[in-house]
Design a protein around this motif. Structure first.
Motif, PDB file in Angstrom:
ATOM      1  N   SER A  97      94.912  21.537 -53.543  1.00  0.00           N
ATOM      2  CA  SER A  97      94.655  22.970 -53.381  1.00  0.00           C
ATOM      3  C   SER A  97      93.828  23.538 -54.523  1.00  0.00           C
ATOM      4  O   SER A  97      93.163  24.557 -54.383  1.00  0.00           O
ATOM      5  CB  SER A  97      95.968  23.738 -53.281  1.00  0.00           C
ATOM      6  OG  SER A  97      96.628  23.783 -54.539  1.00  0.00           O
ATOM      7  N   TRP A 156      91.250  28.610 -49.551  1.00  0.00           N
ATOM      8  CA  TRP A 156      92.012  27.419 -49.177  1.00  0.00           C
ATOM      9  C   TRP A 156      92.762  27.641 -47.867  1.00  0.00           C
ATOM     10  O   TRP A 156      92.842  26.747 -47.023  1.00  0.00           O
ATOM     11  CB  TRP A 156      92.962  27.085 -50.317  1.00  0.00           C
ATOM     12  CG  TRP A 156      93.954  25.982 -50.083  1.00  0.00           C
ATOM     13  CD1 TRP A 156      95.311  26.099 -50.128  1.00  0.00           C
ATOM     14  CD2 TRP A 156      93.683  24.617 -49.802  1.00  0.00           C
ATOM     15  NE1 TRP A 156      95.903  24.888 -49.888  1.00  0.00           N
ATOM     16  CE2 TRP A 156      94.925  23.950 -49.688  1.00  0.00           C
ATOM     17  CE3 TRP A 156      92.507  23.869 -49.623  1.00  0.00           C
ATOM     18  CZ2 TRP A 156      95.027  22.594 -49.400  1.00  0.00           C
ATOM     19  CZ3 TRP A 156      92.613  22.520 -49.343  1.00  0.00           C
ATOM     20  CH2 TRP A 156      93.854  21.902 -49.233  1.00  0.00           C
ATOM     21  N   LYS A 171      90.714  27.077 -44.829  1.00  0.00           N
ATOM     22  CA  LYS A 171      90.466  25.661 -44.538  1.00  0.00           C
ATOM     23  C   LYS A 171      91.705  24.970 -43.977  1.00  0.00           C
ATOM     24  O   LYS A 171      91.593  23.959 -43.297  1.00  0.00           O
ATOM     25  CB  LYS A 171      90.016  24.940 -45.813  1.00  0.00           C
ATOM     26  CG  LYS A 171      88.692  25.419 -46.370  1.00  0.00           C
ATOM     27  CD  LYS A 171      88.344  24.677 -47.651  1.00  0.00           C
ATOM     28  CE  LYS A 171      87.002  25.148 -48.213  1.00  0.00           C
ATOM     29  NZ  LYS A 171      86.652  24.470 -49.483  1.00  0.00           N
ATOM     30  N   ARG A 172      92.886  25.508 -44.301  1.00  0.00           N
ATOM     31  CA  ARG A 172      94.125  24.871 -43.894  1.00  0.00           C
ATOM     32  C   ARG A 172      95.062  25.860 -43.202  1.00  0.00           C
ATOM     33  O   ARG A 172      96.160  26.141 -43.691  1.00  0.00           O
ATOM     34  CB  ARG A 172      94.826  24.287 -45.126  1.00  0.00           C
ATOM     35  CG  ARG A 172      94.101  23.135 -45.784  1.00  0.00           C
ATOM     36  CD  ARG A 172      94.107  21.897 -44.898  1.00  0.00           C
ATOM     37  NE  ARG A 172      95.462  21.508 -44.529  1.00  0.00           N
ATOM     38  CZ  ARG A 172      96.265  20.763 -45.286  1.00  0.00           C
ATOM     39  NH1 ARG A 172      95.852  20.328 -46.465  1.00  0.00           N
ATOM     40  NH2 ARG A 172      97.467  20.437 -44.866  1.00  0.00           N
ATOM     41  N   ASP A 183      96.881  25.447 -40.822  1.00  0.00           N
ATOM     42  CA  ASP A 183      98.087  24.773 -40.343  1.00  0.00           C
ATOM     43  C   ASP A 183      99.239  24.841 -41.329  1.00  0.00           C
ATOM     44  O   ASP A 183     100.396  24.640 -40.956  1.00  0.00           O
ATOM     45  CB  ASP A 183      97.787  23.305 -40.051  1.00  0.00           C
ATOM     46  CG  ASP A 183      97.182  22.589 -41.257  1.00  0.00           C
ATOM     47  OD1 ASP A 183      96.128  23.022 -41.735  1.00  0.00           O
ATOM     48  OD2 ASP A 183      97.786  21.612 -41.737  1.00  0.00           O
TER      49      ASP A 183
END
Length: 338
Positions: A200, A325, A328-329, A331
Motif C-alpha cells: 500500500s 490506493w 486501485k483496490r 475489493d
C-alpha cells in the motif's frame, strides 16, 4: 448545527457555474474521505479558555482543516490567512462562510504550536491510520523501514557557540539539530524515520531524531508487530534483529552487509537485489514528504516543531495515497466505508 459552520445563500450561488477546479476536486475527495469528528476532538483538547475549559476561542473545525490546507499547499501562516480570504475552495473545505472573518494568521500559529508542544500531531496521525485500517487499506504483509536526512536551514554550531546559547538561548537559532556523515559528506539537521506498509506504501509508524543517531536506534519505534516481514537497507543489519524476526515469525528482508575480509557471496548479492526492489517502496513517501509537502528543509528552530511538520507531511501522504490506493483496490474497502 452551529450557524458558524453553515454556508449562506451567496456561498451556494457562487458554485453554480458548473466549473470545478483541480484544487476543489482534491479537497472534496479529502473532505469525504475522513471522519473529521475524532480529529476535532483531538483539537478541542487544546482550544479551551480558562483552567476548567470552556468554549473554543475559534471553531476547531476551522483550525484543524486550516492545518491540513497549510501542509497540503505548503503555506506559511500569513499565506494561509490570505488564501482563506481569497479562495472559495479553501473556505468551503474549512466550512468558513463568506460572511465570517478569517482568523488572524497568529491564531493558526498558536494552534499549530500547541499541537506540536503537546504531542497531539502524533495523535492525529494515529487516528487517521486507525481510519485507514478500518477501511481495510493496510495490508500488513510487511514493513519497510528507512530514514532520510532533512537538512536544517541553520548552520552547524561550534562548541563555543552552543555553550554561549546554553547561557543565553535564542529562539532564532536551532540548537536541537546536529551533524552526521554519509557518503563522505557532512550534513547538519535531522533524520525522519518511517515504517511503510509493503504494497500500500502507507506510513504506519514515524520517528524523528537529530541527524547523528544511527538509523537502527529507532527501529523498534517503526515496527507495528503485526506485519509478516521486515525490510530495510544494510544499516539495520544485525544478528540480534535476525533472531528476533525468527522468534516472531517474520520474514527477514534486511539487506546483507559485507564484513571485513568476507565479501558478499553471489547468493547474498542476488538476495539483496530481490529485497532492494521491495525496499525501494519507501522512496515514494519520502519524495512526497520532501517535495509535495515541504519537508526538503527543517526550517523551524526546534526539534518539536520540525517533528510536527514531518508528521503532518506523513499524514498528508497517507490521506492522498490512500485515496489513490483505494481506487486501485476497491475489493478491500469494506461495504459502507466512506
Amino acid at each position: 448545527m452551529d450557524k458558524r459552520f453553515q454556508l449562506g445563500m451567496l456561498d451556494q450561488l457562487t458554485g453554480q457555474s458548473g466549473q470545478v477546479s483541480r484544487s476543489t476536486k482534491r479537497l472534496q475527495q479529502i473532505d469525504g474521505w475522513l471522519d473529521w469528528q475524532p480529529l476535532y476532538q483531538i483539537g478541542r483538547r487544546i482550544d479551551k479558555t480558562g483552567p476548567k475549559g470552556g468554549q473554543p476561542r475559534t471553531p476547531v473545525r476551522w483550525m484543524i482543516r486550516g492545518l491540513f490546507l497549510q501542509y497540503l499547499y505548503q503555506l506559511s501562516d500569513p499565506q494561509l490567512e490570505d488564501q482563506l480570504i481569497d479562495r472559495l475552495s479553501f473556505r468551503r473545505f474549512a466550512g468558513l462562510p463568506l460572511d465570517q472573518a478569517v482568523p488572524d494568521f497568529s491564531t493558526f500559529w498558536r494552534f499549530r504550536e500547541a499541537l506540536a508542544t503537546q504531542g497531539l500531531v502524533e495523535e492525529l496521525f494515529g487516528e487517521i491510520n486507525r481510519q485507514l485500517a478500518a477501511k481495510g487499506l493496510l495490508l500488513k504483509q510487511g514493513t519497510v523501514v528507512d530514514a532520510t536526512i532533512i537538512d536544517s536551514s541553520g548552520r552547524p554550531l561550534s562548541e563555543e557557540k552552543r555553550a554561549e546559547l546554553d547561557e543565553r538561548p535564542s529562539s532564532q537559532v536551532d540548537t536541537d539539530a546536529d551533524s552526521t556523515k554519509k557518503g563522505g559528506r557532512y550534513y547538519f539537521g535531522y533524520k525522519g524515520h518511517i515504517g511503510v506498509d509493503v504494497g500500500s506504501k502507507l506510513i504506519r509508524k514515524v520517528a524523528f531524531t537529530p541527524a547523528s543517531p544511527h538509523d537502527s536506534t529507532v527501529l523498534e519505534e517503526l515496527v507495528s508487530e503485526d506485519e509478516r516481514s521486515l525490510f530495510g537497507d544494510k544499516a539495520y543489519a544485525r544478528e540480534a534483529l535476525k533472531q528476533t524476526a525468527r522468534q516472531r515469525g517474520w520474514y527477514y528482508g534486511i539487506l546483507d552487509k559485507a564484513k571485513r575480509g568476507a565479501p558478499l557471496s553471489a547468493a547474498q548479492k542476488k538476495r539483496n537485489k530481490h529485497h532492494q526492489r521491495v525496499r525501494a517502496q519507501v522512496e515514494h513517501p519520502f519524495a512526497a514528504i520532501k517535495d509535495r509537502y515541504g519537508m526538503r528543509w527543517a526550517r523551524a528552530k526546534t526539534k518539536a516543531r520540525n517533528q510536527a511538520r514531518f508528521v503532518m507531511a506523513a499524514i498528508c501522504w497517507n490521506i492522498e495515497r490512500s485515496i489513490t490506493w483505494a481506487k486501485k483496490r476497491p475489493d478491500i474497502i469494506p461495504a459502507g466505508a466512506t
